[in-house]
Design an enzyme around this catalytic site. Structure first.
Site, PDB file in Angstrom:
ATOM      1  N   ASP A 237     -25.705  -0.267  -1.765  1.00 29.62           N
ATOM      2  CA  ASP A 237     -27.072   0.270  -1.815  1.00 29.62           C
ATOM      3  C   ASP A 237     -27.095   1.739  -1.402  1.00 29.62           C
ATOM      4  O   ASP A 237     -27.876   2.528  -1.954  1.00 29.62           O
ATOM      5  CB  ASP A 237     -27.998  -0.546  -0.898  1.00 29.62           C
ATOM      6  CG  ASP A 237     -28.284  -1.929  -1.450  1.00 29.62           C
ATOM      7  OD1 ASP A 237     -27.997  -2.184  -2.637  1.00 29.62           O
ATOM      8  OD2 ASP A 237     -28.793  -2.779  -0.686  1.00 29.62           O
TER       9      ASP A 237
ATOM     10  N   HIS B 180      -8.646   2.257  -5.392  1.00 33.20           N
ATOM     11  CA  HIS B 180      -7.845   1.304  -4.627  1.00 33.20           C
ATOM     12  C   HIS B 180      -6.374   1.617  -4.827  1.00 33.20           C
ATOM     13  O   HIS B 180      -5.937   1.856  -5.965  1.00 33.20           O
ATOM     14  CB  HIS B 180      -8.134  -0.139  -5.070  1.00 33.20           C
ATOM     15  CG  HIS B 180      -9.546  -0.516  -4.806  1.00 33.20           C
ATOM     16  ND1 HIS B 180     -10.009  -0.783  -3.537  1.00 33.20           N
ATOM     17  CD2 HIS B 180     -10.616  -0.597  -5.628  1.00 33.20           C
ATOM     18  CE1 HIS B 180     -11.308  -1.034  -3.607  1.00 33.20           C
ATOM     19  NE2 HIS B 180     -11.694  -0.919  -4.853  1.00 33.20           N
ATOM     20  N   LEU B 181      -5.647   1.583  -3.754  1.00 31.86           N
ATOM     21  CA  LEU B 181      -4.201   1.830  -3.838  1.00 31.86           C
ATOM     22  C   LEU B 181      -3.520   0.711  -4.607  1.00 31.86           C
ATOM     23  O   LEU B 181      -2.688   0.949  -5.480  1.00 31.86           O
ATOM     24  CB  LEU B 181      -3.625   1.917  -2.415  1.00 31.86           C
ATOM     25  CG  LEU B 181      -4.121   3.112  -1.594  1.00 31.86           C
ATOM     26  CD1 LEU B 181      -3.934   2.832  -0.114  1.00 31.86           C
ATOM     27  CD2 LEU B 181      -3.371   4.372  -2.003  1.00 31.86           C
ATOM     28  N   SER B 182      -3.876  -0.504  -4.255  1.00 30.25           N
ATOM     29  CA  SER B 182      -3.276  -1.670  -4.916  1.00 30.25           C
ATOM     30  C   SER B 182      -4.126  -2.059  -6.129  1.00 30.25           C
ATOM     31  O   SER B 182      -5.272  -1.618  -6.255  1.00 30.25           O
ATOM     32  CB  SER B 182      -3.218  -2.847  -3.924  1.00 30.25           C
ATOM     33  OG  SER B 182      -4.525  -3.249  -3.557  1.00 30.25           O
TER      34      SER B 182
ATOM     35  N   ASN C 272     -12.560   4.848  -1.152  1.00 33.98           N
ATOM     36  CA  ASN C 272     -11.800   3.603  -1.071  1.00 33.98           C
ATOM     37  C   ASN C 272     -12.495   2.793   0.028  1.00 33.98           C
ATOM     38  O   ASN C 272     -12.287   3.061   1.212  1.00 33.98           O
ATOM     39  CB  ASN C 272     -10.336   3.858  -0.723  1.00 33.98           C
ATOM     40  CG  ASN C 272      -9.541   2.560  -0.705  1.00 33.98           C
ATOM     41  OD1 ASN C 272     -10.127   1.475  -0.622  1.00 33.98           O
ATOM     42  ND2 ASN C 272      -8.231   2.649  -0.772  1.00 33.98           N
TER      43      ASN C 272
ATOM     44  N   ARG D  11     -10.338 -10.569  -3.934  1.00 31.60           N
ATOM     45  CA  ARG D  11     -10.270  -9.101  -4.080  1.00 31.60           C
ATOM     46  C   ARG D  11     -10.643  -8.652  -5.487  1.00 31.60           C
ATOM     47  O   ARG D  11     -10.775  -7.470  -5.761  1.00 31.60           O
ATOM     48  CB  ARG D  11      -8.862  -8.589  -3.781  1.00 31.60           C
ATOM     49  CG  ARG D  11      -8.472  -8.724  -2.337  1.00 31.60           C
ATOM     50  CD  ARG D  11      -7.162  -8.002  -2.073  1.00 31.60           C
ATOM     51  NE  ARG D  11      -6.513  -8.565  -0.916  1.00 31.60           N
ATOM     52  CZ  ARG D  11      -6.781  -8.222   0.350  1.00 31.60           C
ATOM     53  NH1 ARG D  11      -7.671  -7.278   0.610  1.00 31.60           N
ATOM     54  NH2 ARG D  11      -6.157  -8.800   1.353  1.00 31.60           N
TER      55      ARG D  11
ATOM     56  N   HIS E 122     -15.482  -5.810  -1.250  1.00 29.09           N
ATOM     57  CA  HIS E 122     -15.721  -7.183  -1.698  1.00 29.09           C
ATOM     58  C   HIS E 122     -16.899  -7.852  -0.983  1.00 29.09           C
ATOM     59  O   HIS E 122     -17.242  -8.984  -1.299  1.00 29.09           O
ATOM     60  CB  HIS E 122     -14.444  -8.005  -1.482  1.00 29.09           C
ATOM     61  CG  HIS E 122     -13.203  -7.236  -1.822  1.00 29.09           C
ATOM     62  ND1 HIS E 122     -12.917  -6.839  -3.109  1.00 29.09           N
ATOM     63  CD2 HIS E 122     -12.201  -6.731  -1.047  1.00 29.09           C
ATOM     64  CE1 HIS E 122     -11.771  -6.149  -3.107  1.00 29.09           C
ATOM     65  NE2 HIS E 122     -11.336  -6.071  -1.870  1.00 29.09           N
TER      66      HIS E 122
ATOM     67  N   TYR F 254       0.801  -1.228   0.000  1.00 26.70           N
ATOM     68  CA  TYR F 254       0.000   0.000   0.000  1.00 26.70           C
ATOM     69  C   TYR F 254       0.839   1.287   0.000  1.00 26.70           C
ATOM     70  O   TYR F 254       0.267   2.373   0.049  1.00 26.70           O
ATOM     71  CB  TYR F 254      -0.952   0.001   1.204  1.00 26.70           C
ATOM     72  CG  TYR F 254      -1.915  -1.156   1.193  1.00 26.70           C
ATOM     73  CD1 TYR F 254      -2.804  -1.327   0.141  1.00 26.70           C
ATOM     74  CD2 TYR F 254      -1.934  -2.087   2.228  1.00 26.70           C
ATOM     75  CE1 TYR F 254      -3.687  -2.390   0.109  1.00 26.70           C
ATOM     76  CE2 TYR F 254      -2.822  -3.155   2.220  1.00 26.70           C
ATOM     77  CZ  TYR F 254      -3.695  -3.306   1.155  1.00 26.70           C
ATOM     78  OH  TYR F 254      -4.567  -4.356   1.135  1.00 26.70           O
TER      79      TYR F 254
HETATM   80  O1  CA2 Z   1      -5.914  -1.451  -2.438  1.00 29.69           O
HETATM   81  C1  CA2 Z   1      -6.747  -0.892  -1.703  1.00 29.69           C
HETATM   82  O2  CA2 Z   1      -6.819   0.333  -1.585  1.00 29.69           O
HETATM   83  C2  CA2 Z   1      -7.701  -1.742  -0.860  1.00 29.69           C
HETATM   84  O3  CA2 Z   1      -8.974  -1.099  -0.843  1.00 29.69           O
HETATM   85  C3  CA2 Z   1      -7.105  -1.779   0.538  1.00 29.69           C
HETATM   86  C4  CA2 Z   1      -7.873  -2.681   1.507  1.00 29.69           C
HETATM   87  C5  CA2 Z   1      -8.080  -4.075   0.893  1.00 29.69           C
HETATM   88  O4  CA2 Z   1      -8.902  -4.845   1.743  1.00 29.69           O
HETATM   89  C6  CA2 Z   1      -8.722  -3.986  -0.476  1.00 29.69           C
HETATM   90  O5  CA2 Z   1      -8.841  -5.292  -1.005  1.00 29.69           O
HETATM   91  C7  CA2 Z   1      -7.883  -3.139  -1.424  1.00 29.69           C
HETATM   92  C8  CA2 Z   1      -7.090  -2.791   2.819  1.00 29.69           C
HETATM   93  C9  CA2 Z   1      -7.034  -1.477   3.564  1.00 29.69           C
HETATM   94  C10 CA2 Z   1      -5.680  -1.195   4.134  1.00 29.69           C
HETATM   95  O6  CA2 Z   1      -5.265  -2.239   5.008  1.00 29.69           O
HETATM   96  C11 CA2 Z   1      -4.053  -2.154   5.609  1.00 29.69           C
HETATM   97  C12 CA2 Z   1      -3.727  -3.220   6.446  1.00 29.69           C
HETATM   98  C13 CA2 Z   1      -2.524  -3.226   7.100  1.00 29.69           C
HETATM   99  C14 CA2 Z   1      -1.634  -2.156   6.935  1.00 29.69           C
HETATM  100  C15 CA2 Z   1      -1.963  -1.087   6.112  1.00 29.69           C
HETATM  101  C16 CA2 Z   1      -3.188  -1.097   5.457  1.00 29.69           C
END
Ligand code: CA2
Length: 144
Positions: free
Chosen positions: A87, A100-102, A74, A111, A80, A22
């Site tokens: 809604d 999404h960052l990733s 985001n 995902r 998911h 991220y």
């Molecule tokens: O890629 C993204 O922005 C996501 O929305 C990030 C979510 C993930 O569940 C999505 O599939 C994709 C996760 C949020 C960030 O989670 C973290 C967990 C640990 C450390 C830093 C961030």
């Protein structure tokens, strides 16, 4: 024009863990870096990060009453899983961009599917913090 920037569960952990996936910027840093773009586009940004689905949904409902013109979201892991968040977005009829960052399409199978994407004007995935800026530009283009 007011734009609501919403960040869902665990995005408060950005910059603290998982920098390989991220990036190393904190959420605060990402939002601060958006300010010049917002101001150049004539947009006022309101932001909320929450780890709670219902809080995000309430804020989306309030956005309609407040006259918010666009939403950048985001949804984190709720992307998911959350029919309720989907809604809410569909219910307020405010143009929304999913960020999404990733690159969620290049990660685990679970995902790859977004329940949110069908009720947005588009999804930006895989460009890190730049995605939020691209989303603002997309909304500004749509609103002008
Ligand atoms: O890629 C993204 O922005 C996501 O929305 C990030 C979510 C993930 O569940 C999505 O599939 C994709 C996760 C949020 C960030 O989670 C973290 C967990 C640990 C450390 C830093 C961030």
């Amino acid at each position: 024009m007011t734009i609501l920037v919403l960040n869902g569960p665990n995005l408060n952990l950005l910059g603290v863990r998982e920098p390989g996936i991220y990036g190393s910027q904190t959420l605060e840093g990402i939002l601060a870096a958006l300010a010049p773009t917002a101001s150049a586009l004539g947009l006022e940004l309101h932001h909320l990060q929450s780890n709670h689905e219902g809080v995000l949904i309430d804020r989306i409902h309030q956005a309609r009453l407040d006259g918010v013109r666009g939403i950048v979201i985001n949804p984190g892991g709720l992307t998911h899983t959350s029919v309720a968040l989907r809604d809410a977005i569909a219910g307020v009829d405010i143009p929304t961009v999913e960020v999404h960052l990733s690159n969620i399409h290049g990660r685990e199978e679970f995902r790859r599917h977004s329940l949110i994407a069908p009720v947005t004007i588009g999804q930006i995935s895989g460009f890190g913090a730049l995605g939020y800026e691209l989303a603002l530009r997309a909304l500004a283009g749509r609103l002008n």
